[in-house]
Design a protein around this motif. Structure first.
Motif, PDB file in Angstrom:
ATOM      1  N   LYS A   3       0.865  -1.183   0.000  1.00  0.00           N
ATOM      2  CA  LYS A   3       0.000   0.000   0.000  1.00  0.00           C
ATOM      3  C   LYS A   3       0.898   1.228   0.000  1.00  0.00           C
ATOM      4  CE  LYS A   3      -3.931   0.033   1.914  1.00  0.00           C
ATOM      5  NZ  LYS A   3      -5.327   0.385   2.066  1.00  0.00           N
ATOM      6  N   ILE A   4       0.691   2.086  -0.996  1.00  0.00           N
ATOM      7  CA  ILE A   4       1.459   3.316  -1.143  1.00  0.00           C
ATOM      8  C   ILE A   4       0.564   4.492  -0.776  1.00  0.00           C
ATOM      9  CG2 ILE A   4       2.661   4.819  -2.783  1.00  0.00           C
ATOM     10  CD1 ILE A   4       3.198   2.300  -4.479  1.00  0.00           C
ATOM     11  N   ALA A   5       1.101   5.416   0.024  1.00  0.00           N
ATOM     12  CA  ALA A   5       0.399   6.667   0.339  1.00  0.00           C
ATOM     13  C   ALA A   5       1.156   7.805  -0.332  1.00  0.00           C
ATOM     14  CB  ALA A   5       0.354   6.900   1.846  1.00  0.00           C
ATOM     15  N   VAL A   6       0.441   8.587  -1.126  1.00  0.00           N
ATOM     16  CA  VAL A   6       1.040   9.747  -1.777  1.00  0.00           C
ATOM     17  C   VAL A   6       0.415  11.004  -1.193  1.00  0.00           C
ATOM     18  CG1 VAL A   6       1.534  10.896  -3.964  1.00  0.00           C
ATOM     19  CG2 VAL A   6       1.293   8.402  -3.911  1.00  0.00           C
ATOM     20  N   ALA A   7       1.245  11.884  -0.643  1.00  0.00           N
ATOM     21  CA  ALA A   7       0.751  13.172  -0.159  1.00  0.00           C
ATOM     22  C   ALA A   7       0.245  13.932  -1.381  1.00  0.00           C
ATOM     23  CB  ALA A   7       1.866  13.930   0.539  1.00  0.00           C
ATOM     24  N   SER A  21      -3.545  18.339   1.674  1.00  0.00           N
ATOM     25  CA  SER A  21      -4.980  18.246   1.948  1.00  0.00           C
ATOM     26  C   SER A  21      -5.466  16.800   2.004  1.00  0.00           C
ATOM     27  CB  SER A  21      -5.781  19.038   0.917  1.00  0.00           C
ATOM     28  OG  SER A  21      -5.580  18.514  -0.382  1.00  0.00           O
ATOM     29  N   GLN A  22      -4.779  15.905   1.256  1.00  0.00           N
ATOM     30  CA  GLN A  22      -5.238  14.520   1.170  1.00  0.00           C
ATOM     31  C   GLN A  22      -4.053  13.571   1.006  1.00  0.00           C
ATOM     32  OE1 GLN A  22      -7.543  15.137  -2.412  1.00  0.00           O
ATOM     33  NE2 GLN A  22      -9.445  15.011  -1.253  1.00  0.00           N
ATOM     34  N   TYR A  23      -4.349  12.297   1.194  1.00  0.00           N
ATOM     35  CA  TYR A  23      -3.418  11.223   0.862  1.00  0.00           C
ATOM     36  C   TYR A  23      -4.129  10.299  -0.112  1.00  0.00           C
ATOM     37  CZ  TYR A  23      -0.807  12.957   4.784  1.00  0.00           C
ATOM     38  OH  TYR A  23      -0.121  13.784   5.641  1.00  0.00           O
ATOM     39  N   SER A  24      -3.451  10.005  -1.222  1.00  0.00           N
ATOM     40  CA  SER A  24      -3.962   9.028  -2.181  1.00  0.00           C
ATOM     41  C   SER A  24      -3.337   7.695  -1.815  1.00  0.00           C
ATOM     42  CB  SER A  24      -3.572   9.409  -3.610  1.00  0.00           C
ATOM     43  OG  SER A  24      -4.170  10.634  -3.974  1.00  0.00           O
ATOM     44  N   LEU A  25      -4.175   6.712  -1.519  1.00  0.00           N
ATOM     45  CA  LEU A  25      -3.712   5.388  -1.128  1.00  0.00           C
ATOM     46  C   LEU A  25      -3.897   4.437  -2.295  1.00  0.00           C
ATOM     47  CD1 LEU A  25      -5.351   5.164   2.404  1.00  0.00           C
ATOM     48  CD2 LEU A  25      -3.092   6.050   1.805  1.00  0.00           C
ATOM     49  N   PRO A  46       2.634  16.626  15.504  1.00  0.00           N
ATOM     50  CA  PRO A  46       3.925  15.957  15.532  1.00  0.00           C
ATOM     51  C   PRO A  46       3.818  14.485  15.932  1.00  0.00           C
ATOM     52  CG  PRO A  46       4.131  18.127  16.477  1.00  0.00           C
ATOM     53  CD  PRO A  46       2.659  17.896  16.247  1.00  0.00           C
ATOM     54  N   GLY A  47       4.348  13.612  15.084  1.00  0.00           N
ATOM     55  CA  GLY A  47       4.395  12.182  15.359  1.00  0.00           C
ATOM     56  C   GLY A  47       3.139  11.406  15.063  1.00  0.00           C
ATOM     57  N   PHE A  48       2.034  12.061  14.745  1.00  0.00           N
ATOM     58  CA  PHE A  48       0.758  11.371  14.553  1.00  0.00           C
ATOM     59  C   PHE A  48       0.638  10.666  13.211  1.00  0.00           C
ATOM     60  CE2 PHE A  48      -3.569  11.551  12.782  1.00  0.00           C
ATOM     61  CZ  PHE A  48      -4.182  10.640  13.624  1.00  0.00           C
ATOM     62  N   LEU A  49       0.965  11.354  12.116  1.00  0.00           N
ATOM     63  CA  LEU A  49       0.688  10.816  10.780  1.00  0.00           C
ATOM     64  C   LEU A  49       1.424   9.515  10.451  1.00  0.00           C
ATOM     65  CD1 LEU A  49       0.386  14.160   8.826  1.00  0.00           C
ATOM     66  CD2 LEU A  49      -1.437  12.498   9.257  1.00  0.00           C
ATOM     67  N   PRO A  50       2.683   9.330  10.854  1.00  0.00           N
ATOM     68  CA  PRO A  50       3.310   8.035  10.568  1.00  0.00           C
ATOM     69  C   PRO A  50       2.538   6.856  11.170  1.00  0.00           C
ATOM     70  CG  PRO A  50       4.999   9.644  11.009  1.00  0.00           C
ATOM     71  CD  PRO A  50       3.672  10.301  11.351  1.00  0.00           C
ATOM     72  N   GLY A  51       2.086   6.988  12.398  1.00  0.00           N
ATOM     73  CA  GLY A  51       1.299   5.921  13.014  1.00  0.00           C
ATOM     74  C   GLY A  51      -0.056   5.744  12.354  1.00  0.00           C
ATOM     75  N   PHE A  52      -0.694   6.867  12.024  1.00  0.00           N
ATOM     76  CA  PHE A  52      -1.997   6.829  11.360  1.00  0.00           C
ATOM     77  C   PHE A  52      -1.909   6.067  10.037  1.00  0.00           C
ATOM     78  CE2 PHE A  52      -4.788   8.905   8.196  1.00  0.00           C
ATOM     79  CZ  PHE A  52      -6.029   8.595   8.741  1.00  0.00           C
ATOM     80  N   LEU A  53      -0.921   6.399   9.212  1.00  0.00           N
ATOM     81  CA  LEU A  53      -0.782   5.728   7.915  1.00  0.00           C
ATOM     82  C   LEU A  53      -0.325   4.281   8.083  1.00  0.00           C
ATOM     83  CD1 LEU A  53       0.659   8.659   5.771  1.00  0.00           C
ATOM     84  CD2 LEU A  53      -1.659   7.708   5.696  1.00  0.00           C
ATOM     85  N   ALA A  54       0.533   4.019   9.063  1.00  0.00           N
ATOM     86  CA  ALA A  54       0.955   2.641   9.334  1.00  0.00           C
ATOM     87  C   ALA A  54      -0.248   1.785   9.712  1.00  0.00           C
ATOM     88  CB  ALA A  54       2.002   2.602  10.439  1.00  0.00           C
ATOM     89  N   ASP A  55      -1.153   2.340  10.515  1.00  0.00           N
ATOM     90  CA  ASP A  55      -2.355   1.612  10.924  1.00  0.00           C
ATOM     91  C   ASP A  55      -3.271   1.303   9.739  1.00  0.00           C
ATOM     92  OD1 ASP A  55      -1.476   1.602  13.534  1.00  0.00           O
ATOM     93  OD2 ASP A  55      -2.817   3.219  14.193  1.00  0.00           O
ATOM     94  N   PHE A  74       8.616   6.783  10.329  1.00  0.00           N
ATOM     95  CA  PHE A  74       8.241   5.810   9.302  1.00  0.00           C
ATOM     96  C   PHE A  74       9.249   4.666   9.273  1.00  0.00           C
ATOM     97  CE2 PHE A  74       5.634   9.168   7.110  1.00  0.00           C
ATOM     98  CZ  PHE A  74       4.436   8.475   7.167  1.00  0.00           C
ATOM     99  N   GLY A  75      10.531   5.010   9.350  1.00  0.00           N
ATOM    100  CA  GLY A  75      11.575   3.993   9.335  1.00  0.00           C
ATOM    101  C   GLY A  75      11.444   3.002  10.473  1.00  0.00           C
ATOM    102  N   GLU A  76      11.061   3.494  11.648  1.00  0.00           N
ATOM    103  CA  GLU A  76      10.856   2.623  12.803  1.00  0.00           C
ATOM    104  C   GLU A  76       9.734   1.619  12.560  1.00  0.00           C
ATOM    105  OE1 GLU A  76      10.183   5.227  16.124  1.00  0.00           O
ATOM    106  OE2 GLU A  76      12.273   5.928  16.127  1.00  0.00           O
ATOM    107  N   ARG A  77       8.845   1.946  11.647  1.00  0.00           N
ATOM    108  CA  ARG A  77       7.719   1.061  11.308  1.00  0.00           C
ATOM    109  C   ARG A  77       7.983   0.262  10.029  1.00  0.00           C
ATOM    110  NH1 ARG A  77       5.975   5.417  14.016  1.00  0.00           N
ATOM    111  NH2 ARG A  77       4.218   5.225  15.429  1.00  0.00           N
ATOM    112  N   GLY A  78       9.205   0.397   9.484  1.00  0.00           N
ATOM    113  CA  GLY A  78       9.558  -0.341   8.272  1.00  0.00           C
ATOM    114  C   GLY A  78       8.918   0.204   7.013  1.00  0.00           C
TER     115      GLY A  78
END
Length: 120
Positions: A3-7, A21-25, A46-55, A74-78
């Motif tokens: 799954k790719i997320a594009v800002a 404004s959005q992320y295209s998944l 701060p720090g929220f979006l990497p976890g949100f997208l990882a989830d 992001f790196g910490e989540r692979g």
């Protein structure tokens, strides 16, 4: 499946990861797009979006620019981060899948309030 997320801003790759404004998944299987969904950015904290997208199952993020701390999280989540992308979202994903989209590795080292001095 990947799954790719594009800002995203409109149909273009956003210059600022946290303030787009959005992320295209994109759901990828066998090197091909098999699904696409657009979600609204839930907000820059701060720090929220990497976890949100990882989830959401994201394995790769494509963006114009992003802060070093977000890249680290992001790196910490692979999760792979491709920086320096520009142009239409669809073309960026196609280039990534074709192996021609390479990360510039550059990150922002300033506060994005107002985006002053950002070079991407």
């Amino acid at each position: 499946m990947v799954k790719i997320a594009v800002a995203t801003e409109g149909q273009m790759v956003a210059e600022h990861f946290g303030h787009c404004s959005q992320y295209s998944l994109f759901d990828i299987e066998g090197g091909k797009v098999i699904g696409r969904e657009v979600i609204t950015n839930p907000g820059h904290q701060p720090g929220f979006l990497p976890g949100f997208l990882a989830d959401l199952g994201v394995n790769c993020v494509i963006v114009g620019g992003i802060g070093a701390r977000a890249v680290e999280l992001f790196g910490e989540r692979g999760i792979e981060v491709i920086t320096g992308a520009r142009g239409p979202v669809e073309e960026a994903v196609s280039a990534y899948l074709g192996g021609t989209l390479k990360s510039t590795g550059s990150t922002c080292s300033h506060d994005h309030e107002g985006h002053e001095g950002c070079e991407h």
